[in-house]
Design an enzyme around this catalytic site. Sequence first.
Site, PDB file in Angstrom:
ATOM      1  N   ASP A   1       0.863  -1.204   0.223  1.00  0.00           N
ATOM      2  CA  ASP A   1       0.130   0.118   0.148  1.00  0.00           C
ATOM      3  C   ASP A   1       0.771   1.324  -0.113  1.00  0.00           C
ATOM      4  O   ASP A   1       2.085   1.225   0.188  1.00  0.00           O
ATOM      5  CB  ASP A   1      -0.785  -0.080   0.942  1.00  0.00           C
ATOM      6  CG  ASP A   1      -0.298   0.063   2.383  1.00  0.00           C
ATOM      7  OD1 ASP A   1       0.880   0.311   2.518  1.00  0.00           O
ATOM      8  OD2 ASP A   1      -1.063  -0.388   3.550  1.00  0.00           O
TER       9      ASP A   1
ATOM     10  N   TYR B   1      -2.777   5.846   4.208  1.00  0.00           N
ATOM     11  CA  TYR B   1      -3.784   5.838   5.257  1.00  0.00           C
ATOM     12  C   TYR B   1      -3.209   5.682   6.552  1.00  0.00           C
ATOM     13  O   TYR B   1      -3.512   6.364   7.707  1.00  0.00           O
ATOM     14  CB  TYR B   1      -4.502   4.358   5.087  1.00  0.00           C
ATOM     15  CG  TYR B   1      -5.435   3.991   6.107  1.00  0.00           C
ATOM     16  CD1 TYR B   1      -6.776   4.668   6.378  1.00  0.00           C
ATOM     17  CD2 TYR B   1      -4.976   3.008   6.980  1.00  0.00           C
ATOM     18  CE1 TYR B   1      -7.573   4.266   7.226  1.00  0.00           C
ATOM     19  CE2 TYR B   1      -5.787   2.677   8.225  1.00  0.00           C
ATOM     20  CZ  TYR B   1      -7.096   3.358   8.291  1.00  0.00           C
ATOM     21  OH  TYR B   1      -7.933   2.961   9.302  1.00  0.00           O
TER      22      TYR B   1
ATOM     23  N   ASP C   1      -7.773  -7.273   1.403  1.00  0.00           N
ATOM     24  CA  ASP C   1      -6.870  -7.332   2.413  1.00  0.00           C
ATOM     25  C   ASP C   1      -7.418  -6.973   3.620  1.00  0.00           C
ATOM     26  O   ASP C   1      -8.406  -6.205   3.529  1.00  0.00           O
ATOM     27  CB  ASP C   1      -5.722  -6.592   1.919  1.00  0.00           C
ATOM     28  CG  ASP C   1      -5.923  -5.110   2.546  1.00  0.00           C
ATOM     29  OD1 ASP C   1      -5.400  -4.940   3.486  1.00  0.00           O
ATOM     30  OD2 ASP C   1      -6.325  -4.221   1.530  1.00  0.00           O
TER      31      ASP C   1
ATOM     32  N   CYS D   1     -13.788 -28.114   8.737  1.00  0.00           N
ATOM     33  CA  CYS D   1     -12.686 -27.246   8.438  1.00  0.00           C
ATOM     34  C   CYS D   1     -11.301 -28.359   8.105  1.00  0.00           C
ATOM     35  O   CYS D   1     -11.099 -29.046   9.225  1.00  0.00           O
ATOM     36  CB  CYS D   1     -12.110 -26.268   9.183  1.00  0.00           C
ATOM     37  SG  CYS D   1     -10.778 -25.444   8.881  1.00  0.00           S
TER      38      CYS D   1
ATOM     39  N   CYS E   1      -8.174 -27.845   7.799  1.00  0.00           N
ATOM     40  CA  CYS E   1      -6.845 -27.379   8.218  1.00  0.00           C
ATOM     41  C   CYS E   1      -6.282 -28.257   9.437  1.00  0.00           C
ATOM     42  O   CYS E   1      -7.046 -28.946  10.035  1.00  0.00           O
ATOM     43  CB  CYS E   1      -6.998 -25.999   8.526  1.00  0.00           C
ATOM     44  SG  CYS E   1      -7.239 -25.569  10.331  1.00  0.00           S
TER      45      CYS E   1
ATOM     46  N   CYS F   1      -7.552 -27.516  12.936  1.00  0.00           N
ATOM     47  CA  CYS F   1      -8.850 -28.469  13.296  1.00  0.00           C
ATOM     48  C   CYS F   1      -8.776 -29.942  13.184  1.00  0.00           C
ATOM     49  O   CYS F   1      -9.405 -30.709  14.065  1.00  0.00           O
ATOM     50  CB  CYS F   1      -9.942 -27.858  12.332  1.00  0.00           C
ATOM     51  SG  CYS F   1     -10.596 -26.421  12.378  1.00  0.00           S
TER      52      CYS F   1
ATOM     53  N   HIS G   1      -5.347 -20.886  11.524  1.00  0.00           N
ATOM     54  CA  HIS G   1      -6.951 -21.469  11.242  1.00  0.00           C
ATOM     55  C   HIS G   1      -7.533 -20.336  10.519  1.00  0.00           C
ATOM     56  O   HIS G   1      -8.201 -20.630   9.687  1.00  0.00           O
ATOM     57  CB  HIS G   1      -7.391 -21.718  12.350  1.00  0.00           C
ATOM     58  CG  HIS G   1      -9.100 -22.144  12.181  1.00  0.00           C
ATOM     59  ND1 HIS G   1      -9.512 -23.186  11.451  1.00  0.00           N
ATOM     60  CD2 HIS G   1      -9.953 -21.057  12.331  1.00  0.00           C
ATOM     61  CE1 HIS G   1     -10.742 -22.862  11.386  1.00  0.00           C
ATOM     62  NE2 HIS G   1     -11.153 -21.892  12.185  1.00  0.00           N
TER      63      HIS G   1
END
Length: 380
Positions: A92, A96, A270, A308, A310, A313, A339
């Site tokens: 970026d 900001y 994002d 899930c 992953c 999990c 996760h």
Amino acid sequence: MTRFAFTIQATDGRARTGAIAMERGTIRTPAFMPVGTAATVKAMKPADVVAAGADIILGNTYHLMLRPGAERVERLGGLHAFMGWDRPILTDSGGYQVMSLSELTKRSEDGVAFKSHLDGTRHMLSPERSIDIQRRLGSNIVMAFDELVPTTTPREVQAAAMERSMRWAKRSRDAFDSGEEHAAHNAIFGIQQGALDEGLRKSSADALIDIGFDGYAVGGLAVGEGQEAMFACLDYAPQQLPADRPRYLMGVGKPTDIVGAVERGIDMFDCVLPTRSGRTGQAFTRGGPLNLRNARFSEDRGPLDPECPCPVCATWSRAYLHHLVRSGEILGAMLMTEHNIRFYEHLMADLRAAITDGTLASFANTFRVRYAGETTGERA
């Protein structure tokens, strides 16, 4: 090697799925970019971010210019070598953060003079300096420098900030093009501004298109206006931008924000939410967010999300994660963050598949109903 090429592979209503081809790899869209503010996706190793399904990450110009410094990163081989990430990086512009984190900012046509939130030193960030920093970092997608004002400010203030942002966009484009070697291999996105005003958004889009960019961001949202107002803006703002270029909604967001924005034609996102939430004990699941600090999880043997796939999990229980979070153990932040990033990347994969199959409306409605979950007061 392809510098930058965006291909739309399927559409469903306003939603699109496709790919951005770049020298460092292909970015599948819709894409979620984990935020690596200070050259790290907090609590995760780069290999784990790749394993989660991320094609690209985001780095922050403001933070990296202050520490360790863009010149130092350049001397050490650029951001990719510095942090051990070999895929695309979007940076970026720093605008900001300058306006939200710094003290005693002074805006002028030249740029923004500000005081570092770290040590009080004075700095100047202009369109040219922002692009120079991003070039030194080795950014693959550079963002134009812009001025952000709250959506609650008077229209004349919003108009003035948008018009200045468009002048800065032209200076950003010129500065990017002046670095011929970097520009030959990388890309630059312009940022649409205009708060919640359709006319200002249209004027901004027209100015950006006249300058010409590889992609276009919808800026100035997710700053407190609420989901309803954001979606109302997204009902028209993405359509004002070129259909054959990627559209990036900056700083968004919650899972339901992303689903609704994809339905309205956004390709890239994002947000710090999955990593920040992971470090504070919040897990995202298909049944809604869970606050693992709550005592009700202390003897819960089930996984965070039964659906899930992953590693978190598959291996650890809610009870164990509750223990780690309540004990302040570093492993808790690591597992919760992994996760959450995987949840976000799985969501993007599901959205891409639904668009390809022409079932986005059904998927989105089912997701929203399930994600609302039960309102017990114990969820985060």
